[in-house]
Design an enzyme around this catalytic site. Structure first.
Site, PDB file in Angstrom:
ATOM      1  N   ASP A 415       1.090  -1.243   0.063  1.00 59.31           N
ATOM      2  CA  ASP A 415      -0.130   0.012   0.010  1.00 59.31           C
ATOM      3  C   ASP A 415       1.005   1.244   0.027  1.00 59.31           C
ATOM      4  O   ASP A 415       1.951   1.069   0.164  1.00 59.31           O
ATOM      5  CB  ASP A 415      -0.724   0.124   1.377  1.00 59.31           C
ATOM      6  CG  ASP A 415      -2.229   0.548   0.974  1.00 59.31           C
ATOM      7  OD1 ASP A 415      -2.192   1.989   0.707  1.00 59.31           O
ATOM      8  OD2 ASP A 415      -3.373   0.259   1.045  1.00 59.31           O
ATOM      9  N   GLY A 439       4.482   0.909  -1.801  1.00 52.25           N
ATOM     10  CA  GLY A 439       4.507   0.889  -3.519  1.00 52.25           C
ATOM     11  C   GLY A 439       3.429   1.388  -4.038  1.00 52.25           C
ATOM     12  O   GLY A 439       2.478   1.981  -3.277  1.00 52.25           O
ATOM     13  N   ASP A 440       3.370   1.701  -5.596  1.00 56.77           N
ATOM     14  CA  ASP A 440       2.482   2.148  -5.952  1.00 56.77           C
ATOM     15  C   ASP A 440       2.018   1.227  -7.236  1.00 56.77           C
ATOM     16  O   ASP A 440       2.671   0.730  -7.963  1.00 56.77           O
ATOM     17  CB  ASP A 440       3.156   3.585  -7.041  1.00 56.77           C
ATOM     18  CG  ASP A 440       2.119   4.317  -7.418  1.00 56.77           C
ATOM     19  OD1 ASP A 440       0.826   3.589  -7.912  1.00 56.77           O
ATOM     20  OD2 ASP A 440       2.121   5.366  -7.953  1.00 56.77           O
ATOM     21  N   PHE A 441       0.430   1.023  -7.161  1.00 55.20           N
ATOM     22  CA  PHE A 441       0.084  -0.110  -8.023  1.00 55.20           C
ATOM     23  C   PHE A 441      -0.064   0.193  -9.409  1.00 55.20           C
ATOM     24  O   PHE A 441      -0.258  -0.454 -10.551  1.00 55.20           O
ATOM     25  CB  PHE A 441      -1.511  -0.634  -7.584  1.00 55.20           C
ATOM     26  CG  PHE A 441      -2.437   0.249  -7.274  1.00 55.20           C
ATOM     27  CD1 PHE A 441      -2.517   1.308  -8.237  1.00 55.20           C
ATOM     28  CD2 PHE A 441      -3.238   0.187  -6.133  1.00 55.20           C
ATOM     29  CE1 PHE A 441      -3.414   2.152  -7.784  1.00 55.20           C
ATOM     30  CE2 PHE A 441      -3.890   1.038  -5.804  1.00 55.20           C
ATOM     31  CZ  PHE A 441      -4.267   2.073  -6.499  1.00 55.20           C
ATOM     32  N   ARG A 456     -11.670  -3.934  -2.989  1.00 57.78           N
ATOM     33  CA  ARG A 456     -12.150  -2.446  -2.874  1.00 57.78           C
ATOM     34  C   ARG A 456     -11.438  -1.518  -3.266  1.00 57.78           C
ATOM     35  O   ARG A 456     -11.115  -0.672  -2.850  1.00 57.78           O
ATOM     36  CB  ARG A 456     -12.608  -2.304  -1.453  1.00 57.78           C
ATOM     37  CG  ARG A 456     -13.713  -3.346  -0.946  1.00 57.78           C
ATOM     38  CD  ARG A 456     -14.343  -2.884   0.431  1.00 57.78           C
ATOM     39  NE  ARG A 456     -13.446  -3.203   1.631  1.00 57.78           N
ATOM     40  CZ  ARG A 456     -13.885  -2.910   2.822  1.00 57.78           C
ATOM     41  NH1 ARG A 456     -15.013  -2.257   2.993  1.00 57.78           N
ATOM     42  NH2 ARG A 456     -12.767  -3.147   3.816  1.00 57.78           N
ATOM     43  N   HIS A 459     -12.834   0.019  -7.542  1.00 54.96           N
ATOM     44  CA  HIS A 459     -14.163   0.951  -7.706  1.00 54.96           C
ATOM     45  C   HIS A 459     -13.622   2.076  -7.054  1.00 54.96           C
ATOM     46  O   HIS A 459     -14.486   3.097  -7.699  1.00 54.96           O
ATOM     47  CB  HIS A 459     -15.365   0.249  -6.755  1.00 54.96           C
ATOM     48  CG  HIS A 459     -14.963   0.397  -5.206  1.00 54.96           C
ATOM     49  ND1 HIS A 459     -16.035   0.482  -4.236  1.00 54.96           N
ATOM     50  CD2 HIS A 459     -13.849   0.708  -4.582  1.00 54.96           C
ATOM     51  CE1 HIS A 459     -15.563   0.743  -3.129  1.00 54.96           C
ATOM     52  NE2 HIS A 459     -14.082   0.697  -3.279  1.00 54.96           N
TER      53      HIS A 459
HETATM   54  C1  LIG Z   1     -10.504   1.632  -0.416  1.00 51.92           C
HETATM   55  S1  LIG Z   1      -9.312   1.116   0.195  1.00 51.92           S
HETATM   56  C2  LIG Z   1      -9.129  -0.596   0.232  1.00 51.92           C
HETATM   57  C3  LIG Z   1      -8.401  -1.375   1.074  1.00 51.92           C
HETATM   58  C4  LIG Z   1      -8.367  -2.739   1.306  1.00 51.92           C
HETATM   59  N1  LIG Z   1      -8.090  -3.344   0.223  1.00 51.92           N
HETATM   60  C5  LIG Z   1      -9.834  -2.900   1.795  1.00 51.92           C
HETATM   61  O1  LIG Z   1     -10.387  -3.808   1.126  1.00 51.92           O
HETATM   62  O2  LIG Z   1     -10.275  -2.535   2.870  1.00 51.92           O
HETATM   63  C6  LIG Z   1      -8.019   1.501  -1.187  1.00 51.92           C
HETATM   64  C7  LIG Z   1      -6.621   1.552  -0.827  1.00 51.92           C
HETATM   65  O3  LIG Z   1      -5.856   1.764  -1.975  1.00 51.92           O
HETATM   66  C8  LIG Z   1      -4.639   2.501  -1.523  1.00 51.92           C
HETATM   67  N2  LIG Z   1      -4.131   3.044  -2.599  1.00 51.92           N
HETATM   68  C9  LIG Z   1      -4.532   4.307  -3.236  1.00 51.92           C
HETATM   69  N3  LIG Z   1      -3.601   4.715  -4.169  1.00 51.92           N
HETATM   70  C10 LIG Z   1      -2.667   3.687  -4.172  1.00 51.92           C
HETATM   71  C11 LIG Z   1      -1.517   3.370  -5.024  1.00 51.92           C
HETATM   72  N4  LIG Z   1      -1.190   4.499  -5.970  1.00 51.92           N
HETATM   73  N5  LIG Z   1      -0.712   2.373  -4.769  1.00 51.92           N
HETATM   74  C12 LIG Z   1      -1.037   1.472  -3.923  1.00 51.92           C
HETATM   75  N6  LIG Z   1      -2.244   1.629  -3.032  1.00 51.92           N
HETATM   76  C13 LIG Z   1      -2.904   2.880  -3.331  1.00 51.92           C
HETATM   77  C14 LIG Z   1      -5.056   3.522  -0.464  1.00 51.92           C
HETATM   78  O4  LIG Z   1      -4.026   3.750   0.391  1.00 51.92           O
HETATM   79  C15 LIG Z   1      -6.165   2.400   0.159  1.00 51.92           C
HETATM   80  O5  LIG Z   1      -5.544   1.629   1.335  1.00 51.92           O
END
Ligand SMILES: C[S@@+](CC[C@H](N)C(=O)[O-])C[C@H]1O[C@@H](n2cnc3c(N)ncnc32)[C@H](O)[C@@H]1O
Length: 575
Positions: A415, A439-441, A456, A459
């Site tokens: 994350d 990291g950055d996805f 999640r 979306h």
């Molecule tokens: C809505 S939350 C979902 C978290 C978890 N997967 C869950 O279902 O509870 C979205 C997640 O995406 C992460 N996120 C946003 N941009 C990101 C990026 N560029 N790379 C990695 N993670 C990222 C946020 O920090 C957040 O934890």
């Protein structure tokens, strides 16, 4: 010699009367319930038919005078057995046309007719003495047949039975007024389905002997056409009342303090204003008030900060930042741009990254819907996997549950750096089998997994960004690895109970993302080289979509078909 003037009944009314009689002859209790409430399941219809009986079909006619009407109708083969004054229909006409009650004379004539089983029923004929000044009412009512109905009688004067039937019908047809007729000591409750294709079945009456003031008040209140709209329009007030309670930590204090002065002191609130908030929270079912003592209801207890699955952080988010950005919905719809960035100056996740306190509340709020994850380890078999990679794993709850249920499994949670602190404490019990990676996805994901999770996440983003995230996964995942996507699915056909529909609008305002149908996810996955192979339902309307790398023939097929999605959904439901 006195000549008695007999009423004149218009041919149009006689024709309407004859078709009402034919309607009774063509039906029985069961078929009337089926025709009037087609959405009722067969089982519920049978249950209802055990408690009610078809008694009449009703219509309103417009003779010039009422005296002698039974005699005139008899000449047309209509066998009137009783005549009584109407109260309910008279009052409805008075309200509808703003004519004083004293100027309206309405009788109820009941004529015998047998239903299709040979059981004795009636045609209920409301007759308005229609002077030339009231002719416009006749014209309007004949055009709209607003008083036509089929009536089901409840055999006993039983408030529990009538209340249960009322609630069941009110879930499927709109309450449409009612009243008590003191001439007959009977209560009638009307329901309406304005969209019913057959005008003969647009209104239904439940009739019972006896007076039920409480039930009538509820029914009348729900019958006002604006009441439902008012309730919807003031939904934001309920959001704010709950958020104010959460911000004041009122639910926490209600565990130990019950009186107003004590609560005002504990929360640092103005006693009079707090009393008014408590009264509203009582109406909302959050607080129970008895005399001057206040306690939490079961619902309200979910707002305590010290309970498992506390919804307090969610209340702080929905009534806080998300509330502010929701105020920009009109603009979001006009421009297609999310409002969160406009209100806070940066995209949701960028803004959170710069505000660790807010990020923590957000990650805790995600935990409030963790119930979604309870069955993941039952519907997905992790036994052959060695490593699970949770991409954008947030607070770590999903990965923790998977690792806890599979002691041989290792986990990697990736994350943004600010999110890892919350995940670290959640994953503490399995820390020896778990790695946290910042990291950055959009750039890369760890390449060591057998199963990848995107829960999640998709979306939160538009289609273009989803393609990037999925392509990054495809580029980094080992060939054999599977991808599990957890999301709510938009229904393919209208579903009034779908949680995905309101959450889709929430995503529009707050992240610029969207909820999607299964077919939409299938297409996005296919574009990144994945094939959707299985769909299983989880709690809270969520689903787990299992995808693996597509073979050459599936890649060529690219988007899949509606039939395939139906099949996967069918599998999901039969699981
Ligand atoms: C809505 S939350 C979902 C978290 C978890 N997967 C869950 O279902 O509870 C979205 C997640 O995406 C992460 N996120 C946003 N941009 C990101 C990026 N560029 N790379 C990695 N993670 C990222 C946020 O920090 C957040 O934890």
């Amino acid at each position: 010699m006195t000549i008695t003037r007999m009423p004149v009944v218009a041919d149009a009314d006689l024709a309407r009367l004859i078709s009402a009689r034919e309607l009774v002859r063509a039906h029985d209790t069961d078929s009337v319930i089926a025709a009037a409430i087609p959405s009722l399941s067969e089982e519920n219809r049978a249950a209802m038919a055990r408690h009610v009986t078809l008694v009449h079909v009703a219509l309103l006619i417009f003779p010039d005078i009422l005296d002698g009407l039974a005699e005139v109708l008899a000449r047309h083969g209509v066998d009137v057995v009783t005549t009584t004054p109407s109260v309910v229909v008279r009052d409805r006409l008075s309200t509808r046309y703003a004519v004083p009650v004293v100027d309206l004379k309405v009788d109820i004539l009941r004529a015998r007719v047998t239903d299709r089983t040979g059981r004795l029923c009636q045609v209920e004929i409301f007759a308005l003495a229609t002077t030339p000044e009231l002719a416009y009412i006749a014209e309007d009512e004949r055009a709209h047949n607003r008083e036509n109905h089929v009536a089901l009688a409840v055999p006993r004067a039983d408030p529990v039975l009538l209340g249960g039937l009322r609630a069941s019908v009110a879930g499927l047809m709109r309450p449409d007024g009612g009243g008590y007729n003191h001439h007959e000591n009977s209560t009638v409750l009307y329901f309406r389905d304005p969209d019913h294709p057959d005008p003969a079945f647009r209104r239904l009456e439940l009739i019972s002997a006896g007076l039920f003031p409480h039930l009538l008040t509820t029914h009348q209140r729900q019958s006002g056409p604006g009441t439902e709209l008012l309730r919807l329009m003031t939904g934001a007030w309920a959001t704010q009342a709950i958020t104010a309670a959460a911000q004041l930590r009122l639910p926490d204090h209600l565990g130990t303090v019950a009186d107003l002065a004590g609560l005002a002191a504990a929360t640092g609130a103005d006693p009079d204003s707090l009393a008014r908030l408590l009264r509203y929270l009582t109406v909302l079912g959050i607080v129970r008030t008895a005399g001057d003592r206040h306690t939490l209801t079961e619902l309200g207890s979910l707002l305590r900060s010290d309970v498992d699955g506390s919804m307090r952080p969610l209340a702080l988010m929905y009534g806080g930042p998300f509330y502010q950005s929701f105020a920009g919905l009109t603009e979001a719809v006009r421009t297609g741009e999310e409002s969160y960035a406009k209100v806070f100056g940066a995209h949701h996740f960028v803004h959170m990254a710069a505000d660790p306190g807010l990020a923590e509340v957000f990650h805790q709020s995600m935990a409030a819907s963790n119930a979604m994850f309870t069955s993941v380890t039952q519907v997905v078999d992790f036994s052959t996997a060695r490593t699970v990679v949770d991409v954008a794993g947030g607070n770590g709850e999903l990965l923790y549950r998977i690792l806890a249920a599979n002691p041989g499994l290792r986990g990697v949670l990736m994350d943004r750096p600010h999110a890892l602190a919350v995940a670290e404490s959640t994953l503490a019990p399995v820390t020896d089998r778990c790695t946290l990676v910042s990291g950055d996805f959009t750039e890369s994901v760890p390449g060591t997994g057998d199963v990848y999770l995107l829960s999640r996440v998709l979306h939160d983003w538009d289609d273009a960004q989803c393609r990037t995230i999925l392509s990054t996964c495809a580029a980094n995942m080992p060939q054999h690895a599977e991808l599990l996507v957890i999301e709510r699915l938009l229904p393919e056909s209208p579903d009034p109970d779908s949680l995905a529909v309101p959450w889709d609008v929430h995503m529009m305002c707050n992240t610029g993302g969207k909820e999607r149908t299964q077919a939409h996810y299938r297409a996005l996955l296919a574009e990144a080289g994945f094939e959707l192979v299985d769909v299983r339902p989880l709690a809270l309307d969520a689903y787990v979509l299992r995808a693996r790398r597509a073979g050459p023939e599936t890649t060529a097929r690219s988007t899949g078909t509606r039939a395939q999605d139906d099949l996967l959904c069918h599998n999901a439901k039969s699981w």
